[in-house]
Design a protein around this motif. Structure first.
Motif, PDB file in Angstrom:
ATOM      1  N   UNK A  90       0.568  -1.329  -0.286  1.00 44.00           N
ATOM      2  CA  UNK A  90       0.424   0.185   0.263  1.00 44.00           C
ATOM      3  C   UNK A  90       0.682   1.042  -0.312  1.00 44.00           C
ATOM      4  N   UNK A  91       2.108   1.047   0.643  1.00 40.63           N
ATOM      5  CA  UNK A  91       2.794   2.554   0.638  1.00 40.63           C
ATOM      6  C   UNK A  91       3.401   2.430  -0.769  1.00 40.63           C
ATOM      7  N   UNK A  92       3.719   1.408  -1.446  1.00 41.26           N
ATOM      8  CA  UNK A  92       4.424   2.214  -2.955  1.00 41.26           C
ATOM      9  C   UNK A  92       3.428   2.554  -3.758  1.00 41.26           C
ATOM     10  N   UNK A  93       1.829   2.398  -3.727  1.00 38.17           N
ATOM     11  CA  UNK A  93       0.974   3.364  -4.554  1.00 38.17           C
ATOM     12  C   UNK A  93       1.012   3.915  -4.474  1.00 38.17           C
ATOM     13  N   UNK A  94       1.648   5.034  -5.055  1.00 37.84           N
ATOM     14  CA  UNK A  94       1.470   6.873  -5.938  1.00 37.84           C
ATOM     15  C   UNK A  94       0.740   7.030  -6.374  1.00 37.84           C
ATOM     16  N   UNK A  95      -0.350   8.215  -6.440  1.00 40.30           N
ATOM     17  CA  UNK A  95      -0.503   8.859  -7.211  1.00 40.30           C
ATOM     18  C   UNK A  95       0.468   9.977  -7.964  1.00 40.30           C
ATOM     19  N   UNK A  96       0.464  10.618  -9.418  1.00 38.08           N
ATOM     20  CA  UNK A  96       1.376  10.801 -10.034  1.00 38.08           C
ATOM     21  C   UNK A  96       1.056  12.898 -10.171  1.00 38.08           C
ATOM     22  N   UNK A  97       2.139  12.807  -9.739  1.00 43.21           N
ATOM     23  CA  UNK A  97       1.643  14.168  -8.543  1.00 43.21           C
ATOM     24  C   UNK A  97       1.875  15.448  -9.987  1.00 43.21           C
ATOM     25  N   UNK A  98       1.963  15.304 -10.888  1.00 42.43           N
ATOM     26  CA  UNK A  98       1.063  16.296 -11.969  1.00 42.43           C
ATOM     27  C   UNK A  98      -0.438  15.845 -12.307  1.00 42.43           C
ATOM     28  N   UNK A  99      -1.398  15.472 -12.309  1.00 42.76           N
ATOM     29  CA  UNK A  99      -2.161  15.588 -12.735  1.00 42.76           C
ATOM     30  C   UNK A  99      -2.319  16.253 -14.103  1.00 42.76           C
ATOM     31  N   UNK A 100      -3.899  14.944 -14.981  1.00 45.14           N
ATOM     32  CA  UNK A 100      -4.374  15.836 -15.403  1.00 45.14           C
ATOM     33  C   UNK A 100      -3.193  15.138 -16.955  1.00 45.14           C
ATOM     34  N   UNK A 101      -2.155  14.319 -16.810  1.00 47.20           N
ATOM     35  CA  UNK A 101      -1.515  14.336 -18.365  1.00 47.20           C
ATOM     36  C   UNK A 101      -1.079  12.823 -18.319  1.00 47.20           C
ATOM     37  N   UNK A 102      -1.826  12.206 -18.183  1.00 44.56           N
ATOM     38  CA  UNK A 102      -1.660  10.960 -18.756  1.00 44.56           C
ATOM     39  C   UNK A 102      -2.044  10.348 -20.189  1.00 44.56           C
ATOM     40  N   UNK A 103      -2.455  10.975 -20.779  1.00 42.67           N
ATOM     41  CA  UNK A 103      -2.442  11.093 -22.090  1.00 42.67           C
ATOM     42  C   UNK A 103      -1.359  11.675 -23.365  1.00 42.67           C
ATOM     43  N   UNK A 104      -0.949  12.103 -22.546  1.00 43.10           N
ATOM     44  CA  UNK A 104       0.181  12.851 -23.529  1.00 43.10           C
ATOM     45  C   UNK A 104       1.583  12.459 -23.305  1.00 43.10           C
ATOM     46  N   UNK A 105       2.217  12.935 -24.148  1.00 42.95           N
ATOM     47  CA  UNK A 105       3.914  12.191 -24.195  1.00 42.95           C
ATOM     48  C   UNK A 105       4.948  11.920 -22.964  1.00 42.95           C
ATOM     49  N   UNK A 106       5.563  11.628 -22.698  1.00 41.97           N
ATOM     50  CA  UNK A 106       6.620  11.751 -21.437  1.00 41.97           C
ATOM     51  C   UNK A 106       6.172  11.054 -20.424  1.00 41.97           C
ATOM     52  N   UNK A 107       5.277  10.119 -19.984  1.00 41.53           N
ATOM     53  CA  UNK A 107       4.610   8.935 -19.507  1.00 41.53           C
ATOM     54  C   UNK A 107       5.551   7.911 -19.704  1.00 41.53           C
ATOM     55  N   UNK A 108       6.048   7.584 -18.739  1.00 38.86           N
ATOM     56  CA  UNK A 108       6.625   5.604 -19.127  1.00 38.86           C
ATOM     57  C   UNK A 108       6.218   4.989 -18.543  1.00 38.86           C
ATOM     58  N   UNK A 109       4.771   4.317 -18.949  1.00 39.38           N
ATOM     59  CA  UNK A 109       3.599   3.505 -19.558  1.00 39.38           C
ATOM     60  C   UNK A 109       4.128   2.007 -19.191  1.00 39.38           C
ATOM     61  N   UNK A 110       5.468   2.002 -19.325  1.00 39.68           N
ATOM     62  CA  UNK A 110       5.550   0.702 -18.392  1.00 39.68           C
ATOM     63  C   UNK A 110       5.989   0.303 -17.520  1.00 39.68           C
ATOM     64  N   UNK A 111       6.545   1.407 -16.980  1.00 39.06           N
ATOM     65  CA  UNK A 111       6.792   1.123 -15.580  1.00 39.06           C
ATOM     66  C   UNK A 111       5.333   1.187 -14.896  1.00 39.06           C
ATOM     67  N   UNK A 112       4.407   2.308 -15.540  1.00 37.01           N
ATOM     68  CA  UNK A 112       3.275   2.218 -14.352  1.00 37.01           C
ATOM     69  C   UNK A 112       2.466   0.330 -14.920  1.00 37.01           C
TER      70      UNK A 112
END
Length: 196
Positions: A90-112
């Motif tokens: 549970x302590x490892x589940x962390x939401x992104x600090x920048x919200x609203x940009x899930x569909x934009x470039x730059x996010x590490x989807x493989x990491x998720x």
């Protein structure tokens, strides 16, 4: 396209579509749930096996009642292992600090997905191991109570077998911790392309 054709096309996609399009946070949460839930089931099953034999054997030899409660404690330890793993995950589940940009470039989807699948497998490993540990400790504890009622010199010998059965749960939590060590949800985008 008619609604019947859309419905049949949707049904043909099957469970593979559901499993591959599920959120990595969902997988992580299911890992926590399976780790905790299956551990509690294993502990309850072991306590049921040990407790029923303990109460039955105590009719013949009331002296075994307090001494054989250690078997119940060993069973309860498997539930505690599940709680420890649930807290770690549970302590490892962390939401992104920048919200609203899930569909934009730059996010590490493989990491998720790596983090989600890793936490799911860690929770499942701990839960299934603790079911096996709880049942094996319960059977050994049941035998320990019955043997102790017959001959008190057998208590320590069977208790050693019970300790080895309890070690299965410790092995499971160690494996779960190793699996979950590399599971970190990305909390920020790799690049700031979404600002351009």
């Amino acid at each position: 396209m008619s609604s019947a054709q859309c419905a049949s096309e949707y049904c043909n996609q099957g469970w593979s579509e559901v499993l591959t399009h599920m959120s990595p946070y969902g997988y992580a949460s299911f890992g926590v749930a399976f780790g905790l839930g299956l551990s509690v089931i294993g502990a309850a099953w072991g306590i049921w096996l040990t407790g029923s034999s303990l109460v039955g054997a105590a009719i013949k030899a009331p002296r075994i009642r307090s001494k054989n409660l250690i078997s119940v404690i060993f069973c309860e330890a498997t539930a505690i292992y599940g709680v420890i793993m649930a807290i770690i995950l549970t302590n490892k589940i962390k939401a992104p600090e920048t919200s609203g940009y899930y569909l934009e470039d730059g996010w590490d989807y493989n990491g998720y997905y790596y983090a989600g699948y890793g936490m799911f497998s860690a929770g499942l490993s701990v839960g299934l191991t603790n079911i096996a540990s709880g049942i094996s400790v319960g059977i050994a504890g049941s035998s320990c109570a019955i043997a102790d009622a017959q001959d008190s010199s057998l208590f320590v010998k069977i208790l050693i077998v019970e300790i080895f059965a309890s070690a299965l749960g410790i092995f499971g939590i160690i494996v779960g911790i190793i699996q979950s060590n590399a599971c970190e949800f990305p909390t920020f985008a790799i690049s700031n392309n979404y600002n351009n």
